[in-house]
Enzyme design. Structure first.
Site, mmCIF file in Angstrom:
data_model
loop_
_atom_site.group_PDB
_atom_site.id
_atom_site.type_symbol
_atom_site.label_atom_id
_atom_site.label_comp_id
_atom_site.label_asym_id
_atom_site.label_seq_id
_atom_site.Cartn_x
_atom_site.Cartn_y
_atom_site.Cartn_z
ATOM 1 N NE ARG A 130 -3.496 -1.818 -0.502
ATOM 2 C CZ ARG A 130 -3.964 -2.030 -1.987
ATOM 3 N NH1 ARG A 130 -4.138 -0.914 -2.434
ATOM 4 N NH2 ARG A 130 -4.225 -3.092 -2.426
ATOM 5 C CG HIS A 160 9.359 -5.280 -6.690
ATOM 6 N ND1 HIS A 160 8.520 -4.528 -6.802
ATOM 7 C CD2 HIS A 160 9.413 -6.138 -7.621
ATOM 8 C CE1 HIS A 160 7.636 -4.742 -7.922
ATOM 9 N NE2 HIS A 160 8.257 -5.867 -8.300
ATOM 10 C CE1 TYR A 211 0.148 -5.393 -5.428
ATOM 11 C CE2 TYR A 211 1.941 -6.474 -4.383
ATOM 12 C CZ TYR A 211 0.733 -6.182 -4.391
ATOM 13 O OH TYR A 211 0.058 -6.606 -3.098
ATOM 14 C CG HIS A 241 5.375 -3.209 -11.494
ATOM 15 N ND1 HIS A 241 4.322 -3.906 -10.911
ATOM 16 C CD2 HIS A 241 6.533 -4.167 -11.463
ATOM 17 C CE1 HIS A 241 4.740 -5.293 -10.389
ATOM 18 N NE2 HIS A 241 5.989 -5.165 -10.864
ATOM 19 C CD GLU A 289 8.836 -6.949 -12.766
ATOM 20 O OE1 GLU A 289 8.897 -6.336 -11.594
ATOM 21 O OE2 GLU A 289 8.260 -7.934 -12.758
ATOM 22 C CG ASP A 343 8.276 -11.233 -14.209
ATOM 23 O OD1 ASP A 343 7.924 -12.501 -14.831
ATOM 24 O OD2 ASP A 343 7.723 -10.935 -13.013
ATOM 25 C CG HIS A 376 5.730 -9.861 -15.934
ATOM 26 N ND1 HIS A 376 6.003 -8.812 -14.924
ATOM 27 C CD2 HIS A 376 4.852 -10.534 -15.024
ATOM 28 C CE1 HIS A 376 5.512 -8.942 -13.893
ATOM 29 N NE2 HIS A 376 5.010 -9.825 -13.736
ATOM 30 C CG HIS A 381 11.269 -10.504 -11.300
ATOM 31 N ND1 HIS A 381 10.303 -9.565 -11.347
ATOM 32 C CD2 HIS A 381 12.172 -10.462 -10.413
ATOM 33 C CE1 HIS A 381 10.905 -8.790 -10.353
ATOM 34 N NE2 HIS A 381 11.896 -9.113 -9.792
ATOM 35 C CG ASP A 414 1.418 -10.296 -13.676
ATOM 36 O OD1 ASP A 414 1.915 -11.150 -13.506
ATOM 37 O OD2 ASP A 414 1.612 -9.106 -13.381
ATOM 38 C CG HIS A 472 4.120 -14.606 -11.041
ATOM 39 N ND1 HIS A 472 5.048 -14.064 -10.182
ATOM 40 C CD2 HIS A 472 3.703 -13.820 -12.011
ATOM 41 C CE1 HIS A 472 5.141 -12.869 -10.678
ATOM 42 N NE2 HIS A 472 4.265 -12.698 -11.835
ATOM 43 C CD GLU A 487 8.984 -11.303 -9.102
ATOM 44 O OE1 GLU A 487 8.357 -11.511 -10.313
ATOM 45 O OE2 GLU A 487 8.966 -10.155 -8.662
HETATM 46 ZN ZN ZN Z 1 3.913 -10.697 -12.301
HETATM 47 FE FE FE Z 2 8.303 -9.744 -11.554
HETATM 48 FE FE FE Z 3 7.444 -6.940 -10.010
#
Ligand code: ZN
Ligand code: FE
Ligand code: FE
Length: 277
Positions: free
Chosen positions: A38, A68, A71, A108, A143, A177, A180, A212, A225, A227, A257
């Site tokens: 957040r 990171h 997000y 991102h 990314e 990634d 991604h 990633h 997206d 994973h 991830e």
């Molecule tokens: Zn992702």
């Molecule tokens: Fe990633």
């Molecule tokens: Fe990421």
């Protein structure tokens, strides 16, 4: 050169704890969120923890670690208050990163939420121009994204366009990634050489600073997206083994991830070591 391999860890107990946890999993690098997703205030840095971490990482030949950004951070929102929040968060993160110099900060690029790719790219470059500073010791990574919704960064050309508009672009790199790029339509399973050649032509492989490593629940081009655990998705273990062993990639820090608990990560790290040629 040894494989630089790790996974995403919780940062709630500090840097030294993450380093020790990584080692207990067979890792020699790790990724963590700089603050909760957040994007609230980050915990104050503890100088003793930082010093102990740096000594531990040095002693155990850790690779670069990857911080990171939350997000939820969106530097190209249509709302000026959200863009301002992203900018302030990133500026604060990059100052804090100076306590652990020489590492990587991944974010991102953001979602343009209907304003269009060009407007979004302009806002992202504005943010980077505001927060990068002369003499900084961190490399900031864009990314590669799945291209879900209005996400920017699903095309290599979009990342190139951001880099081209940033004054201190020598501080910028890219984190690829696997889930991604596969989701974005780059066929890393059937044509890894072609994808890497395209990356090199458009962005330059010298910009690629981290990977990633994720499998994907969805087929190439799905833009979802989601994973998957290594070997349980549409990318599959043989393709991932080729990626981590590729001469252009094998020296890079690789972070998992995947949807795993710590035991699951330890098993995947062992699996990747086994398949690293
Ligand atoms: Zn992702
Ligand atoms: Fe990633
Ligand atoms: Fe990421």
């Amino acid at each position: 050169m040894a494989l630089l391999i790790g996974c995403h860890l919780s940062s709630s107990r500090g840097y030294l704890h993450m380093a020790r946890e990584a080692m207990s999993l067979g890792a020699n690098t790790f990724q963590f969120f700089t603050r909760n997703p957040r994007g609230g205030n980050a915990k104050a840095l503890d100088p003793a923890d930082i010093a102990a971490f740096r000594a531990c990482a040095e002693e155990n030949a850790f690779g670069q670690i990857l911080a990171h950004a939350p997000y939820t951070l969106n530097g190209c929102s249509a709302d000026p208050a959200i863009r301002d929040f992203a900018r302030r968060t990133m500026a604060d993160d990059l100052l804090r990163m100076e306590a652990t110099p020489g590492n990587l900060y991944n974010f991102h690029p953001g979602s343009h939420v209907g304003q269009g790719v060009d407007t979004g790219i302009g806002f992202i470059a504005d943010m980077l121009n505001a927060v990068l500073f002369d003499g900084m010791h961190t490399t900031v990574l864009l990314e590669t994204m799945a291209g879900k919704g209005s996400e920017i960064g699903g095309r290599f050309e979009e990342l190139r366009a951001i880099i081209d508009r940033v004054e201190l672009h020598d501080r910028l790199g890219v984190c690829l990634d696997t889930c991604h790029v596969h989701d974005a339509g780059y066929d890393i399973v059937g044509d890894l050489e072609g994808v890497l050649a395209e990356f090199d032509r458009i962005i330059g492989l010298d910009r690629l600073k981290a990977l990633h490593i994720n499998d994907s629940l969805n087929p190439c081009g799905a833009r979802k997206d989601r994973h998957a655990k290594i070997g349980e998705g549409h990318i599959g273990l043989p393709a991932i083994a080729r990626i981590i062993s590729h001469p252009a990639l094998r020296h890079l820090p690789m972070l998992l991830e995947t949807p795993n608990d710590l035991d699951g990560y330890a098993a995947e790290i062992a699996l990747l070591k086994e398949h690293h040629a």
